[in-house]
Design a protein around this motif. Structure first.
Motif, PDB file in Angstrom:
ATOM      1  N   PRO A 228       0.789  -1.242   0.000  1.00  0.00           N
ATOM      2  CA  PRO A 228       0.000   0.000   0.000  1.00  0.00           C
ATOM      3  C   PRO A 228       0.817   1.286   0.000  1.00  0.00           C
ATOM      4  N   ARG A 229       1.915   1.318   0.737  1.00  0.00           N
ATOM      5  CA  ARG A 229       2.719   2.539   0.821  1.00  0.00           C
ATOM      6  C   ARG A 229       3.240   2.965  -0.555  1.00  0.00           C
ATOM      7  N   ILE A 230       3.561   1.973  -1.404  1.00  0.00           N
ATOM      8  CA  ILE A 230       4.052   2.277  -2.758  1.00  0.00           C
ATOM      9  C   ILE A 230       2.944   2.942  -3.571  1.00  0.00           C
ATOM     10  N   TRP A 231       1.710   2.411  -3.448  1.00  0.00           N
ATOM     11  CA  TRP A 231       0.587   2.971  -4.218  1.00  0.00           C
ATOM     12  C   TRP A 231       0.287   4.410  -3.798  1.00  0.00           C
ATOM     13  N   THR A 232       0.389   4.699  -2.503  1.00  0.00           N
ATOM     14  CA  THR A 232       0.139   6.085  -2.067  1.00  0.00           C
ATOM     15  C   THR A 232       1.259   7.004  -2.551  1.00  0.00           C
ATOM     16  N   LYS A 233       2.497   6.487  -2.589  1.00  0.00           N
ATOM     17  CA  LYS A 233       3.629   7.284  -3.080  1.00  0.00           C
ATOM     18  C   LYS A 233       3.468   7.596  -4.572  1.00  0.00           C
ATOM     19  N   PHE A 234       3.079   6.571  -5.351  1.00  0.00           N
ATOM     20  CA  PHE A 234       2.847   6.786  -6.785  1.00  0.00           C
ATOM     21  C   PHE A 234       1.754   7.841  -7.005  1.00  0.00           C
ATOM     22  N   GLN A 235       0.667   7.701  -6.238  1.00  0.00           N
ATOM     23  CA  GLN A 235      -0.450   8.651  -6.369  1.00  0.00           C
ATOM     24  C   GLN A 235       0.014  10.073  -6.039  1.00  0.00           C
ATOM     25  N   GLU A 236       0.782  10.178  -4.972  1.00  0.00           N
ATOM     26  CA  GLU A 236       1.321  11.475  -4.538  1.00  0.00           C
ATOM     27  C   GLU A 236       2.126  12.130  -5.654  1.00  0.00           C
ATOM     28  N   LYS A 237       2.971  11.322  -6.298  1.00  0.00           N
ATOM     29  CA  LYS A 237       3.827  11.829  -7.377  1.00  0.00           C
ATOM     30  C   LYS A 237       2.979  12.336  -8.538  1.00  0.00           C
ATOM     31  N   ILE A 238       1.956  11.569  -8.903  1.00  0.00           N
ATOM     32  CA  ILE A 238       1.092  11.980 -10.003  1.00  0.00           C
ATOM     33  C   ILE A 238       0.376  13.287  -9.669  1.00  0.00           C
ATOM     34  N   LEU A 239      -0.200  13.347  -8.443  1.00  0.00           N
ATOM     35  CA  LEU A 239      -0.977  14.527  -8.050  1.00  0.00           C
ATOM     36  C   LEU A 239      -0.114  15.767  -7.829  1.00  0.00           C
ATOM     37  N   SER A 240       1.175  15.571  -7.572  1.00  0.00           N
ATOM     38  CA  SER A 240       2.050  16.751  -7.431  1.00  0.00           C
ATOM     39  C   SER A 240       2.330  17.372  -8.803  1.00  0.00           C
ATOM     40  N   ASN A 241       2.197  16.560  -9.876  1.00  0.00           N
ATOM     41  CA  ASN A 241       2.377  17.079 -11.244  1.00  0.00           C
ATOM     42  C   ASN A 241       1.060  17.493 -11.888  1.00  0.00           C
ATOM     43  N   ILE A 242       0.018  16.704 -11.619  1.00  0.00           N
ATOM     44  CA  ILE A 242      -1.315  17.030 -12.162  1.00  0.00           C
ATOM     45  C   ILE A 242      -2.295  17.042 -10.991  1.00  0.00           C
ATOM     46  N   PRO A 243      -2.662  18.211 -10.460  1.00  0.00           N
ATOM     47  CA  PRO A 243      -3.612  18.250  -9.337  1.00  0.00           C
ATOM     48  C   PRO A 243      -4.920  17.533  -9.685  1.00  0.00           C
ATOM     49  N   GLN A 244      -5.603  17.012  -8.663  1.00  0.00           N
ATOM     50  CA  GLN A 244      -6.785  16.181  -8.857  1.00  0.00           C
ATOM     51  C   GLN A 244      -7.843  16.841  -9.747  1.00  0.00           C
ATOM     52  N   LYS A 245      -8.095  18.143  -9.528  1.00  0.00           N
ATOM     53  CA  LYS A 245      -9.133  18.820 -10.333  1.00  0.00           C
ATOM     54  C   LYS A 245      -8.785  18.801 -11.813  1.00  0.00           C
ATOM     55  N   LYS A 246      -7.504  19.075 -12.119  1.00  0.00           N
ATOM     56  CA  LYS A 246      -7.061  19.072 -13.515  1.00  0.00           C
ATOM     57  C   LYS A 246      -7.133  17.653 -14.092  1.00  0.00           C
ATOM     58  N   LEU A 247      -6.747  16.661 -13.276  1.00  0.00           N
ATOM     59  CA  LEU A 247      -6.799  15.266 -13.717  1.00  0.00           C
ATOM     60  C   LEU A 247      -8.233  14.853 -14.028  1.00  0.00           C
ATOM     61  N   ASN A 248      -9.170  15.266 -13.176  1.00  0.00           N
ATOM     62  CA  ASN A 248     -10.596  14.965 -13.407  1.00  0.00           C
ATOM     63  C   ASN A 248     -11.066  15.514 -14.748  1.00  0.00           C
ATOM     64  N   VAL A 249     -10.648  16.743 -15.051  1.00  0.00           N
ATOM     65  CA  VAL A 249     -11.044  17.384 -16.319  1.00  0.00           C
ATOM     66  C   VAL A 249     -10.464  16.610 -17.494  1.00  0.00           C
ATOM     67  N   LEU A 250      -9.166  16.306 -17.410  1.00  0.00           N
ATOM     68  CA  LEU A 250      -8.499  15.595 -18.515  1.00  0.00           C
ATOM     69  C   LEU A 250      -9.117  14.215 -18.753  1.00  0.00           C
ATOM     70  N   LEU A 251      -9.465  13.524 -17.661  1.00  0.00           N
ATOM     71  CA  LEU A 251     -10.045  12.180 -17.807  1.00  0.00           C
ATOM     72  C   LEU A 251     -11.484  12.208 -18.309  1.00  0.00           C
ATOM     73  N   SER A 252     -12.097  13.378 -18.249  1.00  0.00           N
ATOM     74  CA  SER A 252     -13.497  13.483 -18.715  1.00  0.00           C
ATOM     75  C   SER A 252     -13.591  13.781 -20.210  1.00  0.00           C
ATOM     76  N   ILE A 253     -12.453  14.076 -20.853  1.00  0.00           N
ATOM     77  CA  ILE A 253     -12.446  14.364 -22.298  1.00  0.00           C
ATOM     78  C   ILE A 253     -12.108  13.082 -23.052  1.00  0.00           C
ATOM     79  N   PRO A 254     -13.046  12.569 -23.859  1.00  0.00           N
ATOM     80  CA  PRO A 254     -12.871  11.246 -24.484  1.00  0.00           C
ATOM     81  C   PRO A 254     -11.506  10.956 -25.117  1.00  0.00           C
ATOM     82  N   VAL A 255     -11.026  11.790 -26.035  1.00  0.00           N
ATOM     83  CA  VAL A 255      -9.764  11.480 -26.732  1.00  0.00           C
ATOM     84  C   VAL A 255      -8.562  11.668 -25.797  1.00  0.00           C
ATOM     85  N   VAL A 256      -8.582  12.747 -25.046  1.00  0.00           N
ATOM     86  CA  VAL A 256      -7.483  13.054 -24.117  1.00  0.00           C
ATOM     87  C   VAL A 256      -7.375  11.963 -23.044  1.00  0.00           C
ATOM     88  N   ASN A 257      -8.522  11.461 -22.608  1.00  0.00           N
ATOM     89  CA  ASN A 257      -8.608  10.424 -21.576  1.00  0.00           C
ATOM     90  C   ASN A 257      -7.622   9.287 -21.844  1.00  0.00           C
TER      91      ASN A 257
END
Length: 547
Positions: free
Chosen positions: A258-287
């Motif tokens: 589990p600690r590895i998964w939280t670290k990976f998530q942390e790294k992703i969210l430090s580059n792409i904040p959750q709100k921005k990630l939500n927007v990007l994942l909601s666009i079909p082609v960009v997703n």
């Protein structure tokens, strides 16, 4: 698929049939040193000859302390070839911890591989022969390199029989001193063959080995599975190069805690904040582009099987990964049952559970809900501890895991806590901390958590902060933590509701004895230090207390 009776027999098969194929890839100073099956076989034979030349009795105990590297795998095979029993030691243990295991296990010699701070650990090794690997900067009287350069090959050797002891694995010790779990060759092969069959693993895949090989899951799921399937191993060079090493490998099978998964998530969210990630994942082609890019950066673009184990992973985190195209299969097993217990599978994955019983595993729940297991690869017992061994088996030969769980109507198991982790508040009510901890851990500001409450009216959450949490202002941090408590509490009984969150001033890690080498929180150690303060914290006005 070829069937083998031991890991050594499997290695010899691949060495004979695919001598030139790469077996091990070891990064050193940014360069990759590769060992073909033939080259590894040559070094293994010379090391086995050196071990036999000490003239120890057959089945003597040979210790091995090292971070994951090519020489760990070769040492393990050399110990088998020499007719001895391996005693792997966590590379992060201090001198006292090392000494305790070496003395208790009656280890006759030790192989010293890749370590971060051998100087501070050396005093823990008694006066036994030491073989070190100069490549990693450790130079003892006998070195691996000298043995390979000047030594003879072991030409005649016996392959272990199914009932021969193969290893003594010392548990990581969440409660008290580590215990030496004895497994024979047959147990290893039952686990390996069951794992290959359950996950439909082909031969000759890529593996990335980084969780401690002294731990049963990595030793079997990556180490032994890799040897039996004739696979190619990669290892990280350091913590700093871990991400790029994993990205370069792109393994077929990936195993994490589990600690590895939280670290990976942390790294992703430090580059792409959750709100921005939500927007990007909601666009079909960009997703699809985002998912592809994230999986590539994580090193998981070729991963067909992604497993999490060693401790519970929150359902919210598994769902978060699912949104970016990473399907995590949570499994459950222990050193004592040789990890053949429960697992989610690609075609049968229920988030929030640890899956259905593995083939060959028989399970029953005690009247208290304790999970009891019987399979055909249960440990032979704890080394030098017959009374403790007897105490963990019931009258029908089932191993009592110490975990509490419940099955749903389809046979998926949910772990609800540890028998010994339950505590009583001063209202006389018992509380299992695990469900509360999992529910709270969806807050990405939390790195580690321990729910406590002995002697106070309601439980409180002791936490350490993640990098995301540390980067926030005190106000934002406290607001977010209080919000999480308000979201979590309605799902629990009145006496279980969390009253306060206390932020610890120091991290919990292996060095200060507050986590195990597999990054599990040592509840007993944390309680011992902090219990005197529970009452004071509980009576403070603030909902979030910064220690």
């Amino acid at each position: 698929m070829q069937k083998f009776n031991s890991p050594l027999e499997a290695f010899l098969y691949w060495e004979a049939n695919t001598p030139k194929r790469i077996f091990l890839n070891q990064p050193v100073n940014g360069e990759l040193i590769s060992y073909s099956f033939a080259k590894a076989g040559e070094e293994i034979r010379k090391m086995a000859y050196a071990l036999q030349s000490f003239n120890f009795p057959k089945n003597s105990h040979i210790a091995l302390i090292s971070k994951n590297c090519a020489h760990w795998i070769m040492s393990d095979l050399a110990i088998m070839m020499a007719g001895h029993v391996s005693v792997p030691i966590y590379p992060t243990l201090n001198a006292d911890g090392i000494n305790q295991i070496l003395v208790h296990s009656n280890s006759k010699a030790i192989i010293i591989g890749k370590l971060d701070n051998y100087k501070s650990q050396k005093s823990g090794i008694p006066d036994i022969p030491k073989i070190s690997v100069s490549l990693y900067g450790v130079k003892e009287e006998r070195t691996w390199e000298d043995i390979v350069l000047k030594g003879k090959r072991l030409e005649q050797f016996e392959i272990q029989k199914p009932n021969d002891l193969i290893t003594i694995i010392y548990t990581s010790g969440t409660t008290g001193n580590p215990k030496g779990v004895m497994h024979n060759v047959n147990n290893f092969m039952v686990t390996v063959n069951t794992g290959i069959s359950m996950f439909s693993l082909p031969n000759q895949i890529r593996l990335f080995s980084y969780l401690p090989l002294a731990h049963v899951a990595e030793r079997l799921l990556t180490g032994a599975v890799g040897i039996v399937t004739g696979s190619e191993f990669y290892f990280p060079e350091s913590l700093e190069t871990f991400a790029s090493d994993l990205e370069g490998c792109q393994p077929y099978l990936f195993f994490a805690v589990p600690r590895i998964w939280t670290k990976f998530q942390e790294k992703i969210l430090s580059n792409i904040p959750q709100k921005k990630l939500n927007v990007l994942l909601s666009i079909p082609v960009v997703n699809n582009l985002i998912k592809k890019k994230l999986k590539q950066k994580l090193g998981l673009s070729n991963a067909k099987i992604i497993v999490s184990g060693a401790a519970p992973l929150s359902a919210s985190l598994i769902k978060w990964y699912q949104r970016i195209g990473v399907t995590i299969l949570q499994g459950y097993g222990m050193t004592e049952d040789c990890i053949i217990s429960h697992a989610n599978l690609p075609h049968a994955n229920r988030i929030g559970t640890v899956g259905k019983a593995a083939p060959g595993a028989k399970i029953k729940l005690s009247p208290e809900g304790e999970i009891c297991i019987k399979n055909n690869c249960l440990m032979l017992g704890y080394y030098k501890a017959p009374e403790i061994t007897d105490s963990v088996f019931d009258e029908e030969g089932y191993f009592k895991t110490g975990d509490v769980g419940e099955y749903d109507h389809d046979g998926f198991l949910t772990i609800t806590g540890r028998v010994k982790d339950k505590f009583k508040t001063d209202k006389g009510k018992y509380i299992s901390p695990a469900p509360l901890e999992l529910a709270m851990s969806k807050n990405t500001d939390i790195e580690q958590i321990c729910i406590v409450g002995t002697g106070i009216p309601q439980p409180i959450a002791l936490i350490t902060l993640s990098e995301l949490g540390r980067a926030k202002s005190k106000e934002d941090l406290c607001t977010g933590l209080i919000e999480t408590v308000y979201q979590v509490n309605p799902s629990f009984e009145k006496h279980e509701k969390i009253e306060k969150v206390v932020i610890m001033k120091e991290d919990w890690n292996v060095d200060n004895g507050l986590t195990t080498p597999t990054l599990k929180v040592k509840r007993n150690a944390i309680e011992r230090i902090h219990q005197p303060y529970y009452k004071k914290w509980f009576e403070m006005e603030d909902k979030v207390i910064i220690e």
